[in-house]
Design an enzyme around this catalytic site. Structure first.
Site, PDB file in Angstrom:
ATOM      1  N   ASN A  78       0.719  -1.106  -0.089  1.00  0.00           N
ATOM      2  CA  ASN A  78      -0.034  -0.053  -0.064  1.00  0.00           C
ATOM      3  C   ASN A  78       0.820   1.293  -0.039  1.00  0.00           C
ATOM      4  O   ASN A  78       1.950   1.111   0.653  1.00  0.00           O
ATOM      5  CB  ASN A  78      -0.720   0.064   1.163  1.00  0.00           C
ATOM      6  N   GLY A  87       1.851  -1.256   3.721  1.00  0.00           N
ATOM      7  CA  GLY A  87       1.323  -2.527   3.429  1.00  0.00           C
ATOM      8  C   GLY A  87       2.108  -3.347   4.523  1.00  0.00           C
ATOM      9  O   GLY A  87       3.340  -3.328   4.598  1.00  0.00           O
ATOM     10  N   GLY A 138       2.784  -6.631   4.609  1.00  0.00           N
ATOM     11  CA  GLY A 138       3.591  -7.362   3.949  1.00  0.00           C
ATOM     12  C   GLY A 138       4.911  -6.756   3.386  1.00  0.00           C
ATOM     13  O   GLY A 138       5.884  -7.190   3.759  1.00  0.00           O
ATOM     14  N   ASN A 197       6.233  -4.012   4.428  1.00  0.00           N
ATOM     15  CA  ASN A 197       6.919  -3.518   5.751  1.00  0.00           C
ATOM     16  C   ASN A 197       7.611  -4.547   6.160  1.00  0.00           C
ATOM     17  O   ASN A 197       8.659  -4.382   6.535  1.00  0.00           O
ATOM     18  CB  ASN A 197       5.883  -2.809   6.738  1.00  0.00           C
ATOM     19  N   GLU A 234      -3.574  -9.344   5.535  1.00  0.00           N
ATOM     20  CA  GLU A 234      -3.899  -8.367   4.308  1.00  0.00           C
ATOM     21  C   GLU A 234      -4.005  -9.212   2.910  1.00  0.00           C
ATOM     22  O   GLU A 234      -4.267  -8.456   1.972  1.00  0.00           O
ATOM     23  CB  GLU A 234      -2.914  -7.239   4.176  1.00  0.00           C
ATOM     24  N   ILE A 278       2.881   3.240  13.343  1.00  0.00           N
ATOM     25  CA  ILE A 278       2.692   2.582  12.279  1.00  0.00           C
ATOM     26  C   ILE A 278       3.771   1.554  11.800  1.00  0.00           C
ATOM     27  O   ILE A 278       4.971   1.796  11.857  1.00  0.00           O
ATOM     28  CB  ILE A 278       2.593   3.501  11.042  1.00  0.00           C
ATOM     29  N   GLY A 324       4.071  -3.712  14.444  1.00  0.00           N
ATOM     30  CA  GLY A 324       4.034  -5.230  14.302  1.00  0.00           C
ATOM     31  C   GLY A 324       4.483  -5.712  13.019  1.00  0.00           C
ATOM     32  O   GLY A 324       5.247  -6.855  13.124  1.00  0.00           O
ATOM     33  N   ASP A 325       4.711  -5.126  12.119  1.00  0.00           N
ATOM     34  CA  ASP A 325       5.344  -5.645  10.713  1.00  0.00           C
ATOM     35  C   ASP A 325       6.846  -5.566  11.044  1.00  0.00           C
ATOM     36  O   ASP A 325       7.383  -6.375  10.596  1.00  0.00           O
ATOM     37  CB  ASP A 325       4.930  -4.654   9.529  1.00  0.00           C
TER      38      ASP A 325
HETATM   39  O1  RIB Z   1       0.828  -2.105   9.641  1.00  0.00           O
HETATM   40  C1  RIB Z   1       0.723  -0.923   9.094  1.00  0.00           C
HETATM   41  C2  RIB Z   1       0.416  -0.938   7.696  1.00  0.00           C
HETATM   42  O2  RIB Z   1      -0.883  -1.419   7.784  1.00  0.00           O
HETATM   43  C3  RIB Z   1       0.509   0.569   7.002  1.00  0.00           C
HETATM   44  O3  RIB Z   1       1.568   0.517   6.528  1.00  0.00           O
HETATM   45  C4  RIB Z   1      -0.682   0.331   6.053  1.00  0.00           C
HETATM   46  O4  RIB Z   1      -0.311   0.183   4.799  1.00  0.00           O
HETATM   47  C5  RIB Z   1      -1.579  -0.966   6.645  1.00  0.00           C
HETATM   48  O5  RIB Z   1      -1.621  -1.760   5.636  1.00  0.00           O
END
Ligand code: RIB
Length: 306
Positions: free
Chosen positions: A13, A41, A43, A45, A142, A251, A254-255
């Site tokens: 994203n 996004g 994934g 990230n 996602e 933001i 978690g990724d």
């Molecule tokens: O986890 C954060 C992400 O969630 C953001 O970067 C956004 O794109 C959503 O996918």
């Protein structure tokens, strides 16, 4: 192409991030204090986090043939991520996330999946060779579950580990859970997956054991500023406290956790050791703007751990 350590079945994203003082009420207009367009996004990230931790990373993803899709490809090339299995689709939009960040660094996100929604089992089939030779395969909720199940099935056949970040929370089938080696929910996702109301007064332990009973081998709960806890059947939970940092925005924390865990597991760390790296990288990630702003390299995380 050098050997791939970590494969991500990935969402992409572009994040449109506005900073506002507080959540906006329905029908209300509020002035934003700051605005940024940044890579996102879950994934992508996590893939970037793994690459910055030194892993060779390959993606299975879809983007539109548009400006936002081009931004994703440029980012992945700059980060040294293999894009052989990224499909660029004429006439489809790339994913977009509209994000509001509040004064305390917390956020709300609305995601339009765009081209990511077209990921399917056939994309995992097409990447079979990469999946069968890597060490870790990761995904989030996602991406369509059919793509994740097929990728995890191939990974298991060849002995690779599978990590699932169940965000955004949704019901998970037993078929999928049986293929997950490490499930990485945050507290609210854990509650949702265990069939509980978001703030139900149930101990995290009880909710984690509900999921363990459904065949997942390990549940690693991320607890924000409070750190993280690992649950495995028949073992005492293993807890790591959070590290004190000053929060800019959360933001992608978690990724970053998932991607760092994947990279550490791929280089042979045991799960408890990989968890230390992930916990530290996630703490550092909230000190910068956007999903990638605070995402540091292995040396920086190592320095913090020392
Ligand atoms: O986890 C954060 C992400 O969630 C953001 O970067 C956004 O794109 C959503 O996918």
């Amino acid at each position: 192409m050098s050997a791939i350590d970590v494969v991500c079945v990935a969402s992409w994203n572009v994040d449109l991030v506005s900073r506002v003082a507080r959540p906006i009420a329905r029908g209300e207009t509020l002035s934003a204090i700051h605005f940024d367009i940044s890579p996102g996004g879950k994934g992508s990230n996590a893939a970037v986090a793994a690459a910055r931790q030194g892993a060779q990373v390959g993606l299975i993803a879809r983007v539109g043939r548009d400006d936002f899709g081009r931004q994703g490809l440029d980012l992945w090339h700059a980060e040294g991520i293999d894009t052989t299995h990224v499909e660029e689709i004429e006439g489809e939009r790339s994913g977009v996330a509209q994000i509001l960040v509040y004064d305390d660094g917390d956020n709300s996100i609305a995601v339009f999946s765009g081209a990511t929604a077209g990921l399917a089992a056939r994309h995992a089939h097409a990447a079979r060779a990469m999946l069968a030779s890597c060490r870790v395969v990761m995904a989030s909720c996602e991406v369509p579950v059919t793509a994740t199940i097929e990728a995890f099935r191939i990974a298991h056949e060849s002995g690779a580990l599978t990590l699932l970040n169940p965000a955004p929370a949704q019901p998970l089938s037993d078929e999928l859970l049986r293929l997950v080696d490490v499930l990485i929910p945050n507290e609210s996702e854990l509650h949702a997956l265990a069939g509980l109301a978001p703030n139900a007064p149930v101990a995290i332990d009880a909710a984690a054991h509900t999921l363990l009973a459904r065949s997942t081998k390990a549940v690693l709960v991320t607890l924000g500023a409070a750190g993280c806890s690992l649950y495995r059947r028949g073992e005492t939970p293993h807890h790591l406290p959070g590290l004190r940092v000053s929060v800019v925005d959360t933001i992608g924390a978690g990724d970053t956790f998932t991607g760092t865990l994947a990279a550490a597991l791929a280089r042979g760390e045991p799960l408890t050791g990989a968890m230390r790296w992930a916990n530290a990288a996630a703490a550092l990630s909230v000190t910068g703007r956007g999903a990638l702003g605070g995402m540091t390299r292995r040396e920086d995380v190592g320095a913090l751990l020392r």
